[in-house]
Design an enzyme around this catalytic site. Sequence first.
Site, short mmCIF file in Angstrom:
data_model
loop_
_atom_site.label_atom_id
_atom_site.label_comp_id
_atom_site.label_asym_id
_atom_site.label_seq_id
_atom_site.Cartn_x
_atom_site.Cartn_y
_atom_site.Cartn_z
N GLU A 203 0.89 -1.17 0.00
CA GLU A 203 0.00 0.00 0.00
C GLU A 203 0.92 1.21 0.00
OE1 GLU A 203 -1.66 3.10 0.46
OE2 GLU A 203 -1.75 2.62 2.59
N CYS B 1 -1.75 9.04 2.63
CA CYS B 1 -1.46 8.70 1.24
C CYS B 1 -2.66 8.90 0.33
CB CYS B 1 -0.96 7.26 1.14
SG CYS B 1 -2.05 6.05 1.92
#
Length: 495
Positions: free
Chosen positions: A260, A294
Site C-alpha cells: 500500500e 497517502c
Amino acid sequence: MRTDLSPFHLAHPDKLFIGGQWIVPSGSRRIQVIDSATEDPFLSVPEAEEADVDRAAAAARKAFDEGPWPRMTPTERAVYMHAIADELDRRSEDLARVWTTESGVVNSAARITAKTLGDAYRYYASLAETFPFIEKHHPKGGGNFGLLVREPVGVAACIIPWNGPLRLMTFKVAPALMAGCAVVLKASPEAPSSPYLMAEICEAAGLPPGVFNVLTADRQVSEYLVRHSGVDKVSFTGSTLAGKRIASICGERIARVTLELGGKSAGIVLDDYDLDLVAQSLSKSATYLTGQACSSLTRIIISKHRQSQLLEAMAHHFGQIKVGDPFDAQTGMGPLATAKHRERVEGFIAIGCDGGGKLVTGGKRPQHTPRGHFVEPTVFGNISNNSVIAREEIFGPVLAVIPVENEQAAVLTANDSVYGLNASVFTHDAERAYAIGRQLRTGTVGQNAFRSDFSIAFGGFKQSGLGREGGVEGLLPYLETKTLILDELPAFLRN
C-alpha cells in the site's frame, strides 16, 4: 501546554517482544522518539539489529511450524480475536494519545479511530462463521470429492509507517491472525509506541508464544527482515520508492507481498456542485493528520471558468483552521511528525511558489507556534498537472488546484499520474458520479467528499500498490489455496 496530561509509560520500553516474552535486545542502540508538537523527548526504545530479526523470525517460524495457532479452527482463533478486541477497547485512550504525540493527528480524531480498532478484530472473528475456509466441489479430474481449502500463508512480516500506525497495524495484523499466520510486526522508528502497546495487548489476550512479535528498526535491518528466508509474506505500507525495493526483493525469492504505497489523489469538481461546500469538505479532509495521508485529495480539478470562485472559497475556509496543540479540543490541525518531514514539505511549497502558480493561502510556519513541526495549510491555484507539486506526493497539507476545459479533460487529467489510490467526484448527480468513477484508474472513488472504507477494501492501481487491505479482500492475501481430490469425504464434512 500539556499540563492536563498524566505521565505515559510503556511496560517494557527497554526490551523487544519476541516469542511471547519481553527480551533484552542484541545491541545497545536506541531510538529516541520526539513529541511532534513540543519537540521534547517522548520515548526511547531499542533499535533492533539483524540478530533480533533472526530471533523474531525463528520464534514466528516455530509458532507456525510447530505451534497450535495455525492448527486451530477459525472458530478457536476467533476467541483470541475477541480477547484482543476487548483489550484494544480498554487501551484506546493510550493508543490515541501516542498517535497524537508521535504523528501530530489531533487527539479528538485519534480517539475516534482508536475506539474502532476492536471492531475490526471482531469483524475478522465473525468470518470464522461466514468465510468459506473449506469449499466442496465435484471434481472432473478423478476422485469422488473435491475440496478447495484455504490455509495460512505462513509467517507474515507486517511493516507499518509512522503516519497512521493504529489503523494500518490493525488491517494487517487482524486478518493475518485470523488466517492463522504468525506475525512479525516492524514498527517505524518515528512511531513505535502503538506497536509496543499492541504487544502488551496480545500478551494480555494470551496469544500462544511467537504468534505475535514486535521489532523497531530502520531501513537496513528492515530490509534484512524482508529478505529473511523465514518470512513467507511481506505486507508493507509506505512510500512507492521503498515499495519498489521490497517488491524486487520479494520477487527474487517469490515471497508473497502486499503493498500500500503513495498517492496523488484527484478531486474532480463538476459544474453543478456548490463551491463553498467543496471548500468546506476539503478544508476538513486535507488537514486530517496534517495531510500525512497517502489517500488525501491533493489535486483539485475544476473547470477554468469556476476556478477563481473555488480559490476564494478555499482561502476563506482554510484560513479559518486553527493550527496548534493537537490535544487542544479547538485545534483543527496539528504538527507534521518530524522536523525532517517539515523541511521536505516546505521544500515543495518553495517549488510551488517558484513554479508559476498562485499561492492562495498558507505557505509558512505559524507565528504563534515557535516549537513543534507546524506548517500552515496551503493552497496553490492555476497549477499545471505537469508541475512538480501536481505530480509528486508531498505528504502534507498542500493542495494544487488545476483548471481544465471540460469534464473529459478532468478525467484525463485525473488519470494522468503514476498513482491511483483515491479520488472523489463532487456532483449532485449520482449517475454522473458513477460514470466518471468507473473511468478513473484508482482504487477508491467517493462522491462529494474524501472517502475510504476499510470494511470493503482499500488499495491502489498503478504505483499506488499491489493487493487490498480491509474486508474479506484483506483476508485473502494471508491465505494460500489448496485443492484436495479425495475418494471419500472426511466425516466432519459429510453433513
